[in-house]
Design a protein around this motif. Sequence first.
Motif, short mmCIF file in Angstrom:
data_model
loop_
_atom_site.label_atom_id
_atom_site.label_comp_id
_atom_site.label_asym_id
_atom_site.label_seq_id
_atom_site.Cartn_x
_atom_site.Cartn_y
_atom_site.Cartn_z
N UNK A 216 0.85 -1.20 0.00
CA UNK A 216 0.00 0.00 0.00
C UNK A 216 0.88 1.25 0.00
N UNK A 217 1.44 1.54 -1.15
CA UNK A 217 2.38 2.66 -1.25
C UNK A 217 1.67 4.02 -1.25
N UNK A 218 0.35 4.01 -1.38
CA UNK A 218 -0.39 5.27 -1.40
C UNK A 218 -0.80 5.71 -0.01
N UNK A 219 -0.58 4.87 1.00
CA UNK A 219 -0.98 5.20 2.35
C UNK A 219 0.03 6.07 3.06
N UNK A 220 -0.25 6.36 4.33
CA UNK A 220 0.67 7.11 5.18
C UNK A 220 1.00 6.26 6.41
N UNK A 221 2.07 6.61 7.09
CA UNK A 221 2.48 5.88 8.28
C UNK A 221 3.10 6.83 9.28
N UNK A 222 2.90 6.55 10.54
CA UNK A 222 3.49 7.33 11.62
C UNK A 222 4.29 6.43 12.54
N UNK A 223 5.02 7.01 13.47
CA UNK A 223 5.94 6.22 14.32
C UNK A 223 5.32 5.72 15.62
N UNK A 224 3.98 5.68 15.72
CA UNK A 224 3.33 5.30 16.97
C UNK A 224 3.89 4.00 17.54
N UNK A 225 3.86 2.94 16.71
CA UNK A 225 4.28 1.62 17.19
C UNK A 225 5.76 1.60 17.51
N UNK A 226 6.56 2.21 16.65
CA UNK A 226 8.01 2.25 16.87
C UNK A 226 8.34 2.92 18.20
N UNK A 227 7.75 4.09 18.45
CA UNK A 227 8.04 4.84 19.67
C UNK A 227 7.58 4.07 20.91
N UNK A 228 6.39 3.48 20.83
CA UNK A 228 5.87 2.72 21.97
C UNK A 228 6.76 1.50 22.27
N UNK A 229 7.14 0.77 21.22
CA UNK A 229 7.97 -0.41 21.41
C UNK A 229 9.35 -0.04 21.95
N UNK A 230 9.93 1.03 21.41
CA UNK A 230 11.25 1.45 21.86
C UNK A 230 11.21 1.85 23.33
N UNK A 231 10.19 2.58 23.70
CA UNK A 231 10.05 3.00 25.10
C UNK A 231 9.97 1.79 26.03
N UNK A 232 9.18 0.79 25.64
CA UNK A 232 9.03 -0.41 26.48
C UNK A 232 10.35 -1.17 26.61
N UNK A 233 11.07 -1.29 25.50
CA UNK A 233 12.34 -2.03 25.53
C UNK A 233 13.39 -1.31 26.38
N UNK A 234 13.46 0.01 26.26
CA UNK A 234 14.46 0.77 27.01
C UNK A 234 14.12 0.79 28.50
N UNK A 235 12.84 0.73 28.83
CA UNK A 235 12.44 0.72 30.24
C UNK A 235 12.93 -0.54 30.95
N UNK A 236 13.19 -1.59 30.18
CA UNK A 236 13.68 -2.84 30.75
C UNK A 236 15.19 -2.86 30.93
#
Length: 268
Positions: A216-236
């Motif tokens: 789906x190259x016509x869509x858009x994407x944001x970093x919601x999942x990336x930021x949430x996952x990174x935060x969880x991993x760094x918290x550990x």
Amino acid sequence: MTGKDVPGLEEAKHAIPLGTKINVTFLGNEDLEMRVAAAKAVKDLGFVPVPHISARRLSSQGQLEEFLGRLQEVGATEHIFAVGGDPTTPEGPYEDSLSVIRSGLLSTYGVREVSIAGYPEGHPDIKAEVLDRHLEDKSAALKEQGLDAVILTQFAFDTDPVVRWIKSVRDRGIDTQIRVGTPGPAGVKRLLGFARRFGVGANAMIVKKYGFSLTNLLGTAGPDQFVSDLSSLLAQDPSAGSVKLHFYTFGGLLATSEWAREFSAAQS
């Protein structure tokens, strides 16, 4: 932002907290006046300008001093980002950002903090061992000169190499604050274009993990999942130290700043 993005900054200023660092690029198709005017606009609007110094684009020491001098006149030299830049062959005496740092000129013009580049997924044209050595050398050179440092990374779609890279940096005794690069919301096709240009991994499994599909190259994407996952991993991992975010505004300053404001409000 680029030198051409002052109108975009004006449009987005209501959504950006005062005191936010805003980087100003050093592009080959922009001149001194545009770069200085952009840095001044950032300062005048209540933000912190972080002008880029592209080492291999500098034709002489005089050009570097002229740029720093003009930035100092508008109060925009306290924070800078020293980077090698795109040209394969240096246009002057500086073959990389380390040579700019070692020139000793930065503090003369009021620089207090220098951002240096980090590459969690490597660099398409530079070997990993060279990147590691330069990161250590730049960190040491800045410390010797009494300058603060920040490591600003290339953007990423996958948290796994980012977390591994942060651990490797800390294991080498570098405790500098790391600002992990992530794209603000943008069109999928545009994001993939930048990924190819900068050698960022973007296979089907990685981008699905990030939150979009290659079909789906016509869509858009944001970093919601990336930021949430990174935060969880760094918290550990308390050994990760100080880690913050740096947003690449491929979809525009307004879209990125509004996304950051809304995401932050949702977390609180």
